[in-house]
Design an enzyme around this catalytic site. Structure first.
Site, PDB file in Angstrom:
ATOM      1  N   LYS A 118     -18.494  66.077  78.335  1.00 39.50           N
ATOM      2  CA  LYS A 118     -17.297  66.133  79.178  1.00 39.50           C
ATOM      3  C   LYS A 118     -16.918  64.755  79.757  1.00 39.50           C
ATOM      4  CE  LYS A 118     -17.747  70.985  80.645  1.00 39.50           C
ATOM      5  NZ  LYS A 118     -17.966  71.846  81.841  1.00 39.50           N
TER       6      LYS A 118
ATOM      7  N   ASN B  35     -19.816  68.636  85.291  1.00 37.70           N
ATOM      8  CA  ASN B  35     -21.210  68.927  84.954  1.00 37.70           C
ATOM      9  C   ASN B  35     -21.604  68.501  83.532  1.00 37.70           C
ATOM     10  OD1 ASN B  35     -19.832  70.901  83.640  1.00 37.70           O
ATOM     11  ND2 ASN B  35     -20.828  72.625  84.628  1.00 37.70           N
TER      12      ASN B  35
ATOM     13  N   HIS C  68     -20.435  71.101  77.977  1.00 38.36           N
ATOM     14  CA  HIS C  68     -20.057  72.494  77.734  1.00 38.36           C
ATOM     15  C   HIS C  68     -20.854  72.986  76.537  1.00 38.36           C
ATOM     16  CE1 HIS C  68     -17.655  76.076  76.744  1.00 38.36           C
ATOM     17  NE2 HIS C  68     -17.822  75.694  75.487  1.00 38.36           N
TER      18      HIS C  68
ATOM     19  N   TYR D  60      -9.837  76.821  77.664  1.00 42.65           N
ATOM     20  CA  TYR D  60     -10.466  77.530  78.789  1.00 42.65           C
ATOM     21  C   TYR D  60      -9.642  78.730  79.273  1.00 42.65           C
ATOM     22  CZ  TYR D  60     -14.310  74.214  79.629  1.00 42.65           C
ATOM     23  OH  TYR D  60     -15.466  73.467  79.537  1.00 42.65           O
TER      24      TYR D  60
ATOM     25  N   GLU E  51     -14.833  78.759  69.265  1.00 40.60           N
ATOM     26  CA  GLU E  51     -14.749  77.386  69.767  1.00 40.60           C
ATOM     27  C   GLU E  51     -14.930  76.361  68.645  1.00 40.60           C
ATOM     28  OE1 GLU E  51     -17.522  77.241  73.044  1.00 40.60           O
ATOM     29  OE2 GLU E  51     -16.304  78.612  74.251  1.00 40.60           O
TER      30      GLU E  51
HETATM   31  P1  ADP Z   1     -20.782  77.167  81.971  1.00 44.38           P
HETATM   32  O1  ADP Z   1     -20.075  75.895  81.550  1.00 44.38           O
HETATM   33  O2  ADP Z   1     -22.149  76.878  82.536  1.00 44.38           O
HETATM   34  O3  ADP Z   1     -20.802  78.208  80.880  1.00 44.38           O
HETATM   35  P2  ADP Z   1     -18.656  78.707  83.339  1.00 44.38           P
HETATM   36  O4  ADP Z   1     -18.276  79.286  82.000  1.00 44.38           O
HETATM   37  O5  ADP Z   1     -18.898  79.653  84.471  1.00 44.38           O
HETATM   38  O6  ADP Z   1     -19.976  77.775  83.213  1.00 44.38           O
HETATM   39  O7  ADP Z   1     -17.530  77.709  83.818  1.00 44.38           O
HETATM   40  C1  ADP Z   1     -16.893  76.831  82.925  1.00 44.38           C
HETATM   41  C2  ADP Z   1     -16.757  75.474  83.569  1.00 44.38           C
HETATM   42  O8  ADP Z   1     -15.863  75.575  84.679  1.00 44.38           O
HETATM   43  C3  ADP Z   1     -18.045  74.894  84.172  1.00 44.38           C
HETATM   44  O9  ADP Z   1     -18.886  74.286  83.228  1.00 44.38           O
HETATM   45  C4  ADP Z   1     -17.481  73.910  85.193  1.00 44.38           C
HETATM   46  O10 ADP Z   1     -17.060  72.683  84.578  1.00 44.38           O
HETATM   47  C5  ADP Z   1     -16.265  74.667  85.708  1.00 44.38           C
HETATM   48  N1  ADP Z   1     -16.601  75.428  86.928  1.00 44.38           N
HETATM   49  C6  ADP Z   1     -17.309  76.579  86.990  1.00 44.38           C
HETATM   50  N2  ADP Z   1     -17.435  76.999  88.262  1.00 44.38           N
HETATM   51  C7  ADP Z   1     -16.781  76.088  89.024  1.00 44.38           C
HETATM   52  C8  ADP Z   1     -16.519  75.956  90.438  1.00 44.38           C
HETATM   53  N3  ADP Z   1     -16.972  76.849  91.311  1.00 44.38           N
HETATM   54  N4  ADP Z   1     -15.805  74.877  90.845  1.00 44.38           N
HETATM   55  C9  ADP Z   1     -15.323  73.965  89.966  1.00 44.38           C
HETATM   56  N5  ADP Z   1     -15.525  74.040  88.627  1.00 44.38           N
HETATM   57  C10 ADP Z   1     -16.235  75.077  88.170  1.00 44.38           C
END
Ligand code: ADP
Length: 140
Positions: free
Chosen positions: A11, A114, A117, A51, A128
């Site tokens: 990312k 983070n 993905h 997304y 995807e």
């Molecule tokens: P993952 O990537 O671990 O599968 P999710 O599918 O729940 O997690 O969420 C997709 C992405 O959305 C996350 O990787 C993160 O970048 C973003 N995200 C998730 N929760 C939050 C939040 N509470 N605040 C801001 N961004 C978030």
């Protein structure tokens, strides 16, 4: 265990900090093989489409803007149990909750920024991978 393919994205927070190689090394050290790779700059429209399942969530606008803010590296990773293995190497969504040694524990800045993905199911992986790559671009 079956050989699987999964979609990984390095990312914007990570490409910006020049962490691409360090992150790919974590995948390779875990036995995952990069079978397709490209660096692209997503438009907000494309990030929003990718997304789309998160559209109703409060962080959707922030997530789309962030994913379009800097280049990303999209990759297909292949290996035994690749979908679960990749999620294990990534660590929990929130770096504060991620296990030691995971990418998010080591590199992520926040729950949103983070670093990586990874597809979360075989259905998501298929969707995807085809979102970003044609079959001709997957070279095992
Ligand atoms: P993952 O990537 O671990 O599968 P999710 O599918 O729940 O997690 O969420 C997709 C992405 O959305 C996350 O990787 C993160 O970048 C973003 N995200 C998730 N929760 C939050 C939040 N509470 N605040 C801001 N961004 C978030």
């Amino acid at each position: 265990m079956a050989t699987e393919r999964t979609l990984s994205i390095i990312k914007p927070d990570a490409t910006k900090r020049n962490l691409t190689g360090k992150i790919v090394a974590k995948f390779e050290d875990a036995g995952l093989r990069v079978v397709a790779s490209k660096r692209i700059h997503l438009s907000a429209a494309t990030a929003g489409e990718f997304y789309a399942e998160h559209k109703a969530r409060g962080f959707y606008g922030e997530l789309v803007a962030y994913m379009a803010s800097e280049p990303v590296v999209v990759q297909v990773l292949e290996g035994e149990n690749a979908i679960a293995k990749n999620r294990e190497v990534m660590g929990a969504t929130d770096p504060a909750a991620a296990a030691d040694g995971t990418i998010r524990k080591e590199f992520a800045l926040s729950k949103g920024e983070n670093s990586v993905h990874g597809s979360d199911s075989p259905e998501a992986a298929a969707r995807e991978i085809s979102f970003f790559f044609s079959g001709l671009e997957l070279v095992g």
